[in-house]
Design a protein around this motif. Structure first.
Motif, mmCIF file in Angstrom:
data_model
loop_
_atom_site.group_PDB
_atom_site.id
_atom_site.type_symbol
_atom_site.label_atom_id
_atom_site.label_comp_id
_atom_site.label_asym_id
_atom_site.label_seq_id
_atom_site.Cartn_x
_atom_site.Cartn_y
_atom_site.Cartn_z
ATOM 1 N N VAL A 168 -6.397 6.662 10.211
ATOM 2 C CA VAL A 168 -5.417 5.635 9.816
ATOM 3 C C VAL A 168 -5.799 4.296 10.445
ATOM 4 O O VAL A 168 -6.504 4.256 11.450
ATOM 5 C CB VAL A 168 -3.972 6.035 10.237
ATOM 6 C CG1 VAL A 168 -3.503 7.280 9.513
ATOM 7 C CG2 VAL A 168 -3.865 6.220 11.745
ATOM 8 N N THR A 225 -6.060 5.823 3.444
ATOM 9 C CA THR A 225 -4.903 5.324 4.192
ATOM 10 C C THR A 225 -5.022 3.838 4.513
ATOM 11 O O THR A 225 -4.234 3.315 5.295
ATOM 12 C CB THR A 225 -4.776 6.056 5.538
ATOM 13 O OG1 THR A 225 -5.983 5.819 6.281
ATOM 14 C CG2 THR A 225 -4.560 7.538 5.379
ATOM 15 N N TRP A 281 -1.981 1.802 4.574
ATOM 16 C CA TRP A 281 -0.816 2.374 5.252
ATOM 17 C C TRP A 281 -0.211 1.401 6.252
ATOM 18 O O TRP A 281 -0.911 0.601 6.879
ATOM 19 C CB TRP A 281 -1.209 3.669 5.957
ATOM 20 C CG TRP A 281 -1.139 4.881 5.085
ATOM 21 C CD1 TRP A 281 -1.391 4.930 3.741
ATOM 22 C CD2 TRP A 281 -0.800 6.201 5.500
ATOM 23 N NE1 TRP A 281 -1.227 6.231 3.296
ATOM 24 C CE2 TRP A 281 -0.872 7.017 4.351
ATOM 25 C CE3 TRP A 281 -0.453 6.791 6.713
ATOM 26 C CZ2 TRP A 281 -0.603 8.394 4.396
ATOM 27 C CZ3 TRP A 281 -0.193 8.148 6.767
ATOM 28 C CH2 TRP A 281 -0.258 8.944 5.612
#
Lengths: 214, 325
Positions: free
Chosen positions: B238, B294, B297
């Motif tokens: 992430v 991701t 994100w």
């Protein structure tokens, strides 16, 4: 290209940290040299389909770190440069060809990496037979490997890989000795010596998971 | 007299503990940026809950860190330590390019922090992956001195030397506290990681049998993707802003980094169940799992992930096998 003769060939790249395993692989698969990339943690994988003598080969290329167990073996090597794309494709494809014709069906996995305190570390591998020369008598793979290959144990050919099966090749990437800086400046790491050996990888993994089995 | 003073001290301590537990509760769902540096120092246990002792603790710990530097850092080129130093030295430029760390000043600081930690912790020494764990602390502590939103473009060397030294020492100690809780991730053979990957497999087999079976059918081993998840706490999976948000919770949760992380990983894997079930061969699966999309994100995705992890922990922690669906 006759896709019914498709063979999955797995290649592992091993070698000391920072020698350029990832760079070599990216050069081969993507034809690119990345100036900035991250350290590989554990293992990573890329894949490429090539044709060798009209046999489509899907190379599952996995880059790994492991001990230099094949150091003293008599193994052909290539001088390669990931940065300048010298000999990269040739090295991979020669190994693939070699694996297709002279693969040794091995049921072993790598010996324990000896990089750190290996002496007092138990190895989970059942056996670590010496790899001597191509064409040695086939050994029975452990049940796990047999299941994986989708065939009953025993009766493995020792001279070629049947279509639809999978096999593995190891590339061992080394730094040229003179480039290994003692400290201070990092070594010029994009040029290396590439050693190859054909073997069949059984599914087992190391205590220290720098080598992942299939 | 003595009694009154004693009682006052106890009351103060109790008040501090109450405050600490309040802080944990509040921090669980995310810490506002302005108070994050002090909150992290408290949550990690680096700063005492008692307000009166904070300043003296900071001074003492910062002095202690630079005494280590004085004592050990010159030995980085000695025969016994040069391999450690060399590995740290070549790893730092190969960390995520998303932070300020490629600045020479930052490289220098990271090298010192990691080398001193490795020398002081010979049971594990430096292991690849530990280097990433300095970053969130360093960035959060630098942010205390940055007005603008963009951390990436900030010139660290514009900070006064003394401020930088404090950031370095604070990052060292907070990272040490974190690593104390997950040290078996980095000792020989990395038993902590092996154990957690097995636990993850077990957990996923119970919460989503279909995903588990799918991975198994295609011969994908959990170790092949989750090794990295455990080795540096999802930092490679992430963006950094998400890691920082994740750590707000990890530091508020008992055994956050060592135990709750497991449930986060399970929730994270199952989050991709649709994509996973669509992939039909080994290498496509592994390539997907090693490059999860991701990049966009933010807090919202992390909040959803954490809520799901919390639910899993509640349902499956210490649960015997009859919880199996």
């Amino acid at each position: 290209m006759d896709s019914s003769k498709k063979v999955d060939l797995k290649i592992i790249i091993i070698g000391a940290l920072g020698v350029g395993k990832t760079s070599l692989l990216h050069q081969y698969v993507h034809k690119t040299f990345y100036e900035d990339y991250r350290t590989t943690l554990g293992a990573s994988i890329l894949t490429k389909v090539i044709a060798v003598d009209n046999t489509p080969l899907k190379l599952q290329v996995s880059e790994e770190i492991a001990s230099a167990w094949c150091k003293e073996k008599h193994i052909p090597y290539f001088e390669v440069s990931a940065k300048n794309d010298i000999n990269v494709a040739q090295a991979f494809e020669t190994l693939a060809k070699q694996a297709l014709t002279t693969v040794v069906w091995e049921s072993s996995c790598f010996p324990q990496p000896c990089r750190r305190k290996a002496a007092n570390a138990p190895c989970r591998c059942a056996a670590t037979p010496e790899l001597t020369a191509a064409g040695r008598a086939p050994v029975s793979p452990p049940p796990a490997a047999a299941t994986r290959a989708g065939r009953a144990p025993g009766g493995f050919p020792s001279s070629s890989i049947p279509p639809g099966s999978s096999s593995g090749v190891v590339l061992w990437l080394q730094q040229p000795r003179d480039a290994r800086g003692r400290s201070g400046k990092p070594p010029a790491r994009k040029t290396g010596r590439l050693n190859g050996v054909a073997l069949r990888q059984a599914g087992c993994w190391q205590e220290r998971p720098e080598v992942l089995g299939w | 007299g003595f009694r009154a003073g004693h009682t006052a001290a106890i009351l103060q301590q109790e008040a501090a503990l109450t405050e600490a537990s309040k802080l944990r509760k509040l921090s669980w769902s995310g810490i506002p940026k302005q108070v994050r540096p002090i909150a992290w120092k408290l949550l990690s246990g680096y700063l005492p809950a008692n307000v009166d002792r904070r300043e003296s603790t900071l001074q003492r710990k910062r002095k202690e860190y630079f005494a280590f530097v004085e004592q050990y850092y010159d030995s980085r080129n000695d025969e016994s330590h040069q391999d450690t130093y060399r590995q740290i030295h070549i790893d730092i430029p190969r960390m995520s390019p998303e932070v300020l760390r490629l600045q020479p000043k930052v490289t220098e600081i990271f090298e010192r922090i990691l080398f001193i930690w490795a020398i002081r912790h010979p049971a594990s020494g430096y292991v690849q992956g530990i280097n990433d764990l300095v970053t969130p602390f360093f960035v959060v502590f630098v942010c205390e001195y940055i007005e603008e939103e963009e951390v990436e473009n900030f010139d660290v060397s514009s900070l006064p030397e003394e401020v930088l030294q404090n950031i370095e020492a604070d990052s060292y100690w907070c990272m040490s506290k974190l690593l104390d809780g997950i040290q078996d991730n980095y000792t020989f053979a990395q038993p902590g990681i092996q154990k957690k990957v097995k636990m993850l497999e077990e957990l996923v087999s119970r919460i989503d049998e279909q995903v588990h079976r799918h991975l198994d059918q295609h011969e994908v081993k959990y170790l092949q993707f989750a090794f990295r998840w455990m080795n540096n706490l999802l930092m490679r999976e992430v963006p950094l802003r998400c890691t920082i948000r994740l750590w707000d919770t990890y530091q508020s949760e008992p055994e956050g980094f060592s135990h709750f992380h497991l449930y986060v990983c399970a929730a994270f894997l199952v989050r991709w169940r649709k994509e996973i079930l669509e992939e039909k061969d080994f290498q496509e699966l592994l390539i997907f799992l090693q490059n999860l999309p991701t990049i966009h994100w933010g807090n919202e995705e992390i909040s959803v992930l954490l809520a799901e992890a919390y639910r899993l922990k509640f349902a499956f922690a210490d649960a015997p096998n009859h919880y199996k669906k």
